[in-house]
Design a protein around this motif. Structure first.
Motif, short mmCIF file in Angstrom:
data_model
loop_
_atom_site.label_atom_id
_atom_site.label_comp_id
_atom_site.label_asym_id
_atom_site.label_seq_id
_atom_site.Cartn_x
_atom_site.Cartn_y
_atom_site.Cartn_z
N GLN A 104 1.10 -1.42 -0.30
CA GLN A 104 0.22 -0.15 -0.12
C GLN A 104 0.58 0.81 0.35
O GLN A 104 0.59 2.21 -0.65
CB GLN A 104 -0.79 -0.04 0.99
N LEU A 105 1.63 1.11 0.84
CA LEU A 105 2.38 2.14 0.71
C LEU A 105 3.39 2.26 -0.85
O LEU A 105 4.05 3.51 -0.95
CB LEU A 105 3.72 2.39 1.96
N ASP A 107 2.27 2.13 -3.31
CA ASP A 107 0.49 3.02 -4.04
C ASP A 107 0.63 1.87 -5.12
O ASP A 107 -0.75 1.81 -6.00
CB ASP A 107 0.81 3.79 -4.91
N HIS B 22 -1.12 7.04 2.25
CA HIS B 22 -1.09 6.16 3.53
C HIS B 22 -0.21 6.01 4.63
O HIS B 22 -0.33 5.38 5.40
CB HIS B 22 1.13 6.86 3.05
N VAL B 112 7.60 7.31 0.71
CA VAL B 112 6.41 8.00 0.95
C VAL B 112 6.34 9.31 2.19
O VAL B 112 7.82 9.36 2.06
CB VAL B 112 5.60 7.00 2.24
N ALA B 116 4.26 11.02 7.11
CA ALA B 116 3.29 10.12 6.55
C ALA B 116 3.38 9.35 8.18
O ALA B 116 1.94 9.43 8.22
CB ALA B 116 3.12 9.59 5.17
#
Lengths: 323, 268
Positions: A104-105, A107, B22, B112, B116
Motif C-alpha cells: 500500500q505504501l 501505491d 499512506h 512516502v 506519513a
C-alpha cells in the motif's frame, strides 16, 4: 559503455568523533551482485544507508539507478528494496499484513498488494505462517519475511545489510539461493557481509572496506589471487605420517609455494597446509594420499579468513595510512 | 521506458491524496497493534477511572466541604482534559520504540512523504481519545455525574476533547523523536503533563489559589479547555473559553508539528 546501477564518489560521513565513511567510491554494474566486505564498524552499514536514502552524507555524490540520491530521493525509493541488519518486520502484524502494508505504501491497489503478498509468502515458504503474528516467527522466518518485504515493489536495486548474520549454515545457503534468483530476474544486489565465503559464493565483484575506506575492489578470483587464495588442510590420523603428507601436498602447491605444518592460531599440531590455486588440487591430493595408505581425519579447502584478507591487503601499507 | 518511469514517479492522485492514503494505511497498522495488545489501553480506561474514584471519594469530600455529588459535577470535565493530556504520552513512547527497532527504516526507504508515518500514528490515536471520553462520561454517569446541558453540547465536548488530544499529542511525538528510550519519553512527558494538569482549574476553583499560582493557571492551555468542556457539559460560558482553546490548539500544531517532523528527519 558499462551500465552502472550504483555509482558513488567520495562519500564521507562523520558521527561525533567517528569518521564512518572517509571518502568511499563504489560502482556496481547492472544485473550483478556486489559484496561489500569488511569487519564490524568498517562503515558498511553507513554506506548502505546513504545509498538507500536513509542518511545524508557530509560530502560526496551517489547515483542509484541513474538517479541522484541526494537530489531526488523519492525517485530512488521507488526503485530500491532495503533489508536492514536487524529484521525490521512489525512484530504485532501478521506476515500478510506486513507485506500488504508495504504494498500500500508503494501505491499498489489493495487487491494487487494482497496478491503480491501471497506470492512472496508462498515463494519464501511462509504461506503456512502468513496469518500468524511475526513475533511468533523464528529468526530465520523473520529474515525471510524482511527480505520479502524489500521485494514487494519489484526493485531494480536491492540492498541487503548482512542478510545472513546469525543464520545457521543451511538457512544461509537458502538466502544465497534467493539472492541468485533475484539476479536472474534482472535485479542488481548490493550486499554487505563479514564473510569472505559469502562474498565468494555470491558476488561478481567484491569491495573491501576498512575504517571508512575502500582498500580493494576486485573480482572474487582477483581478490583471492591477491590475498593468497585457497588453502588445503590435511590432518593424517597418525602424526608420524606428517612428512609423507608434506611431500604429497607439495605436488599440488600453488606456483612458488610449498606445504608446511599447519601453524594457524589455535590449531592442534599434526596437520599440514598448502596454498592451492583451485579445487582441482583435491583431485590430485586425495588419490595420492590413498595410494600412500595415509588415513586422514580432516581434509578441507579453506578460504582465507577476513583477518587474513585484511592482513594481506594492508601489508606493505605504511602504518600511518592504516590509522 | 519513459512512460513506465512517468507512472513510477507520480503517485496516483497527486501528493496530497498519496499522503492521505499512506497515512491511512499506517494508521490502520497502529490500530491493528492496539487491537492485538488491549492492555496498551489501560492508560485511557482503568487509569482515568481510578483517578476519578480517588478524587471523588477520597479527596472530594474534603475539597468541597462534604458535597461529593456537586464536586463530581465540577471535577469530571476537568479530569477528562487531564486524561487526554496523559493519553498522548503513550504515542511518543510507541514511536520511539518503533524507531529503535528499525521498523521506521523500512518506511523511510519507501516513496512516502516523510510526515506519513507520524500523521498515520497520530490519526490512529483518535480511537484512544474517544475511548477516554466514553469511559469518563460512561463511568462518571454510573457514579452520579449528570450532563446538565443536552446531547448536542455533550457531543461537542467530546469532539473538542478528541481534537485537543490530537493537537496536544504532537508534543509527545516531538519528545519521542528527541530522546533515546521510551522510558525517557514517559519521564519527560510526566514532567510536563503533571504541572499542566494539576496547576489548572481541574481540581479546585482558581480563586482559592495564591496569586503566583493563579497566574500560572491563567496561562496554562489546560485551563481554557477545562472551562470550555465544563460549559458544554454542566452549563456556563463557552464562547470566550472556546476561542482561547482553539488558539492554543492551533499554536500547538504550528509549533510542534514542524518540530516533530524535523526531529524525525534528523533521527538517523
Amino acid at each position: 559503455m558499462t551500465d552502472l546501477v550504483v555509482r558513488a564518489e567520495g562519500l564521507r560521513k562523520r558521527f561525533g568523533k567517528t569518521q564512518a565513511l572517509d571518502g568511499v567510491d563504489l560502482t556496481m554494474r547492472r544485473g550483478t551482485v556486489l559484496a561489500v566486505l569488511g569487519p564490524n564498524g568498517a562503515g558498511k552499514t553507513t554506506a548502505v544507508r546513504v545509498l538507500a536514502t536513509l542518511l545524508r552524507p557530509d560530502a560526496g555524490s551517489a547515483f542509484v539507478a541513474g538517479i541522484d540520491v541526494l537530489k531526488e530521493p523519492q525517485r530512488v525509493r521507488r526503485r530500491i528494496g532495503l533489508t536492514g541488519q536487524y529484521a525490521s518486520v512489525d512484530e504485532d502484524l501478521t506476515g500478510t499484513q506486513n507485506l500488504v502494508l508495504i504494498g500500500q505504501l508503494l501505491d499498489l491497489r489493495t487487491s494487487d498488494a494482497r496478491r503480491r503478498a501471497a506470492e512472496l509468502l508462498e515463494w519464501f515458504d511462509l504461506a503456512e505462517a502468513a496469518g500468524r503474528m511475526a513475533k511468533t516467527y523464528s529468526g530465520g522466518m523473520r529474515r525471510r519475511l524482511d527480505l520479502a518485504a524489500s521485494l514487494v515493489g519489484h526493485p531494480e536495486v536491492i540492498f541487503l545489510d548482512e542478510p545472513t548474520t546469525g543464520l545457521d549454515p543451511a538457512k544461509r545457503e537458502d538466502m544465497w539461493g534467493v539472492v541468485r534468483n533475484q539476479v536472474t530476474q534482472g535485479a542488481s544486489v548490493l550486499l554487505t557481509t563479514q564473510y569472505l565465503e559469502e562474498a565468494d559464493a555470491l558476488a561478481d565483484e567484491i569491495v573491501v572496506i576498512d575504517k571508512g575506506r575502500v582498500i580493494a575492489h576486485d573480482s572474487p578470483d582477483g581478490l583471492k589471487r591477491r590475498v593468497g587464495g585457497l588453502t588445503l588442510r590435511v590432518r593424517p590420523a597418525e602424526e608420524s605420517r606428517v612428512p609423507d603428507v608434506l611431500r604429497i601436498l607439495d605436488a599440488v602447491a600453488a606456483p612458488g609455494t610449498s606445504s608446511s605444518p599447519d601453524t594457524a592460531a589455535g590449531a592442534r599440531p599434526g596437520a599440514v597446509s598448502v596454498p592451492v590455486t583451485g579445487d582441482t588440487a583435491l583431485d590430485i591430493a586425495v588419490p595420492a594420499l590413498r595410494r600412500a595408505g595415509i588415513e586422514v581425519t580432516d581434509l578441507a579447502l579453506h578460504l582465507p579468513s577476513l583477518d587474513e584478507v585484511f592482513h594481506s591487503l594492508t601489508e606493505g601499507v605504511p602504518a600511518k595510512e592504516l590509522v | 521506458m519513459t512512460t513506465l518511469d512517468a507512472t513510477l514517479d507520480h503517485p496516483r492522485g497527486g501528493s496530497a491524496a498519496a499522503l492521505l492514503r499512506h497515512a491511512t494505511a499506517l494508521a490502520r497498522r497502529s490500530l491493528i497493534k492496539t487491537a492485538r495488545t488491549p492492555e496498551a489501553l489501560l492508560d485511557v480506561t482503568l487509569q482515568p477511572v481510578i483517578f476519578l474514584l480517588l478524587f471523588t471519594y477520597l479527596f472530594g469530600g474534603a475539597i468541597s466541604g462534604g458535597d461529593r455529588a456537586g464536586y463530581l459535577q465540577f471535577l469530571l470535565p476537568g479530569m477528562l482534559a487531564q486524561s487526554l493530556a496523559m493519553g498522548g504520552i503513550a504515542l511518543g513512547q510507541n514511536l520511539n520504540a518503533d524507531i529503535e527497532k528499525g521498523v521506521f527504516d523500512r518506511f523511510r526507504s519507501l516513496p512516502v512523504a516523510r510526515s506519513a508515518p507520524l500523521v498515520g500514528a497520530v490519526a490512529a490515536d483518535i480511537v484512544r481519545y474517544l475511548t477516554v471520553c466514553v469511559v469518563m462520561l460512561g463511568f462518571g454517569m454510573l457514579i452520579g455525574f449528570r450532563v446538565q446541558t443536552g446531547f448536542v453540547p455533550a457531543l461537542a465536548a467530546v469532539g473538542l476533547s478528541v481534537a485537543f488530544g490530537l493537537c496536544f499529542c504532537w508534543i509527545s511525538v516531538w519528545v519521542g523523536m528527541l530522546v533515546r528510550t521510551p522510558g525517557a519519553v514517559q519521564g519527560l512527558m510526566f514532567l510536563l503533563v503533571f504541572p499542566l494538569s494539576f496547576g489548572s482549574n481541574v481540581f479546585v476553583q482558581t480563586s482559592t489559589l495564591p496569586g503566583w499560582l493563579q497566574w500560572f493557571v491563567h496561562v496554562n492551555p489546560i485551563t481554557p479547555l477545562v472551562s470550555t468542556i465544563r460549559g458544554l457539559l454542566i452549563g456556563g460560558p463557552v464562547a470566550s473559553h472556546l476561542v482561547v482553546t482553539l488558539a492554543w490548539m492551533a499554536g500547538l500544531l504550528l509549533v510542534f508539528v514542524p518540530l516533530a517532523l524535523r526531529g524525525y528527519a534528523r533521527r538517523a
